[in-house]
Design a protein around this motif. Structure first.
Motif, PDB file in Angstrom:
ATOM      1  N   TRP A 142      -6.090   0.844  -8.389  1.00 30.96           N
ATOM      2  CA  TRP A 142      -4.957   0.415  -7.117  1.00 30.96           C
ATOM      3  C   TRP A 142      -5.443  -1.190  -6.865  1.00 30.96           C
ATOM      4  O   TRP A 142      -3.892  -1.363  -6.567  1.00 30.96           O
ATOM      5  CB  TRP A 142      -5.446   1.047  -5.761  1.00 30.96           C
ATOM      6  CG  TRP A 142      -5.589  -0.587  -4.296  1.00 30.96           C
ATOM      7  CD1 TRP A 142      -6.676  -0.585  -4.119  1.00 30.96           C
ATOM      8  CD2 TRP A 142      -4.473  -0.642  -3.994  1.00 30.96           C
ATOM      9  NE1 TRP A 142      -6.430  -2.071  -2.977  1.00 30.96           N
ATOM     10  CE2 TRP A 142      -5.013  -1.772  -2.960  1.00 30.96           C
ATOM     11  CE3 TRP A 142      -3.163  -0.645  -4.094  1.00 30.96           C
ATOM     12  CZ2 TRP A 142      -3.603  -1.965  -2.680  1.00 30.96           C
ATOM     13  CZ3 TRP A 142      -2.197  -0.868  -3.310  1.00 30.96           C
ATOM     14  CH2 TRP A 142      -2.705  -1.831  -2.500  1.00 30.96           C
TER      15      TRP A 142
ATOM     16  N   SER B 225      -3.570   8.645   5.259  1.00 28.81           N
ATOM     17  CA  SER B 225      -4.465   8.100   5.583  1.00 28.81           C
ATOM     18  C   SER B 225      -4.350   6.054   6.202  1.00 28.81           C
ATOM     19  O   SER B 225      -4.738   5.973   7.024  1.00 28.81           O
ATOM     20  CB  SER B 225      -5.555   7.522   4.346  1.00 28.81           C
ATOM     21  OG  SER B 225      -4.644   6.787   3.678  1.00 28.81           O
ATOM     22  N   ILE B 226      -2.505   6.585   5.727  1.00 30.03           N
ATOM     23  CA  ILE B 226      -2.213   4.501   5.993  1.00 30.03           C
ATOM     24  C   ILE B 226      -1.359   4.780   7.458  1.00 30.03           C
ATOM     25  O   ILE B 226      -1.150   3.824   8.112  1.00 30.03           O
ATOM     26  CB  ILE B 226      -1.483   4.088   5.449  1.00 30.03           C
ATOM     27  CG1 ILE B 226       0.056   4.812   4.382  1.00 30.03           C
ATOM     28  CG2 ILE B 226      -1.970   4.010   3.799  1.00 30.03           C
ATOM     29  CD1 ILE B 226       0.982   4.262   3.330  1.00 30.03           C
TER      30      ILE B 226
ATOM     31  N   PHE C  29      -7.998   4.032   4.167  1.00 32.89           N
ATOM     32  CA  PHE C  29      -6.615   3.812   2.390  1.00 32.89           C
ATOM     33  C   PHE C  29      -8.380   3.579   0.917  1.00 32.89           C
ATOM     34  O   PHE C  29      -8.127   4.090   0.986  1.00 32.89           O
ATOM     35  CB  PHE C  29      -5.630   3.059   2.312  1.00 32.89           C
ATOM     36  CG  PHE C  29      -4.715   2.593   0.755  1.00 32.89           C
ATOM     37  CD1 PHE C  29      -4.254   3.431   0.603  1.00 32.89           C
ATOM     38  CD2 PHE C  29      -5.037   1.693   0.717  1.00 32.89           C
ATOM     39  CE1 PHE C  29      -3.786   3.334  -1.086  1.00 32.89           C
ATOM     40  CE2 PHE C  29      -5.016   1.290  -0.740  1.00 32.89           C
ATOM     41  CZ  PHE C  29      -4.006   2.386  -1.976  1.00 32.89           C
TER      42      PHE C  29
ATOM     43  N   LEU D  55      -3.059  10.756   0.397  1.00 32.69           N
ATOM     44  CA  LEU D  55      -3.005   8.829   0.943  1.00 32.69           C
ATOM     45  C   LEU D  55      -2.210   8.702   1.843  1.00 32.69           C
ATOM     46  O   LEU D  55      -2.211   7.508   2.789  1.00 32.69           O
ATOM     47  CB  LEU D  55      -2.582   8.355  -0.426  1.00 32.69           C
ATOM     48  CG  LEU D  55      -3.516   8.170  -1.340  1.00 32.69           C
ATOM     49  CD1 LEU D  55      -3.585   7.841  -2.950  1.00 32.69           C
ATOM     50  CD2 LEU D  55      -4.438   7.472  -0.826  1.00 32.69           C
TER      51      LEU D  55
ATOM     52  N   CYS E 275       1.404   4.317  -2.890  1.00 36.31           N
ATOM     53  CA  CYS E 275       1.173   5.909  -2.507  1.00 36.31           C
ATOM     54  C   CYS E 275       2.086   6.632  -3.238  1.00 36.31           C
ATOM     55  O   CYS E 275       2.293   7.423  -3.846  1.00 36.31           O
ATOM     56  CB  CYS E 275       0.887   6.040  -1.313  1.00 36.31           C
ATOM     57  SG  CYS E 275      -0.996   5.530   0.166  1.00 36.31           S
TER      58      CYS E 275
ATOM     59  N   ILE F 219       0.895  -1.110  -0.168  1.00 35.30           N
ATOM     60  CA  ILE F 219       0.283  -0.147  -0.308  1.00 35.30           C
ATOM     61  C   ILE F 219       1.045   1.721  -0.355  1.00 35.30           C
ATOM     62  O   ILE F 219       0.455   2.501  -0.577  1.00 35.30           O
ATOM     63  CB  ILE F 219      -1.177  -0.274   1.237  1.00 35.30           C
ATOM     64  CG1 ILE F 219      -2.321  -0.901   0.674  1.00 35.30           C
ATOM     65  CG2 ILE F 219      -1.768   1.127   1.766  1.00 35.30           C
ATOM     66  CD1 ILE F 219      -3.006  -1.206   2.244  1.00 35.30           C
ATOM     67  N   GLU F 220       1.771   1.075   0.752  1.00 35.73           N
ATOM     68  CA  GLU F 220       2.628   2.109   0.998  1.00 35.73           C
ATOM     69  C   GLU F 220       3.400   2.673  -0.354  1.00 35.73           C
ATOM     70  O   GLU F 220       3.538   3.468  -0.903  1.00 35.73           O
ATOM     71  CB  GLU F 220       4.358   2.538   2.072  1.00 35.73           C
ATOM     72  CG  GLU F 220       4.778   3.560   2.039  1.00 35.73           C
ATOM     73  CD  GLU F 220       5.260   3.388   3.156  1.00 35.73           C
ATOM     74  OE1 GLU F 220       5.555   4.435   4.068  1.00 35.73           O
ATOM     75  OE2 GLU F 220       6.233   1.876   2.981  1.00 35.73           O
TER      76      GLU F 220
END
Length: 99
Positions: A73, A50-51, A60, A47, A35, A31-32
């Motif tokens: 995504w 948000s994590i 996220f 983003l 972003c 996820i990172e």
């Protein structure tokens, strides 16, 4: 059929490889990394914010929906999982078909 498979696994355990666990696949890192691929700095900052902390995955997901980035995504995530699977197959000398 399930019993046959279970018996085969038990009798021939050395012929099987254990798949990575959910703890060995770092979903937060995926996820990172996603972003950081976002070129719009404002969206990227939101983003990344948000994590952080508890509830990061939910926030996220809400942000990618707000930004209309779900397809982007999910394509990124799927490609990362594919690369993880390929790396695992190569490390374990397992043939695979790359579609």
């Amino acid at each position: 059929e399930d019993r046959k498979v279970a018996h085969d696994v038990f009798e021939n355990f050395e012929n099987y490889k254990e798949l990575p666990t959910k703890y060995e696949v770092n979903e937060y890192e995926i996820i990172e990394d996603f972003c950081f691929t976002v070129s719009d700095e404002r969206k990227q900052d939101k983003l990344l914010s948000s994590i952080k902390g508890k509830g990061a995955f939910r926030r996220f997901k809400d942000k990618i929906i707000d930004f209309g980035m779900e397809d982007q995504w999910y394509a990124y995530r799927d490609e990362r999982y594919k690369q993880i699977a390929i790396k695992w197959c190569l490390a374990n000398n397992i043939n695979f078909i790359d579609n």
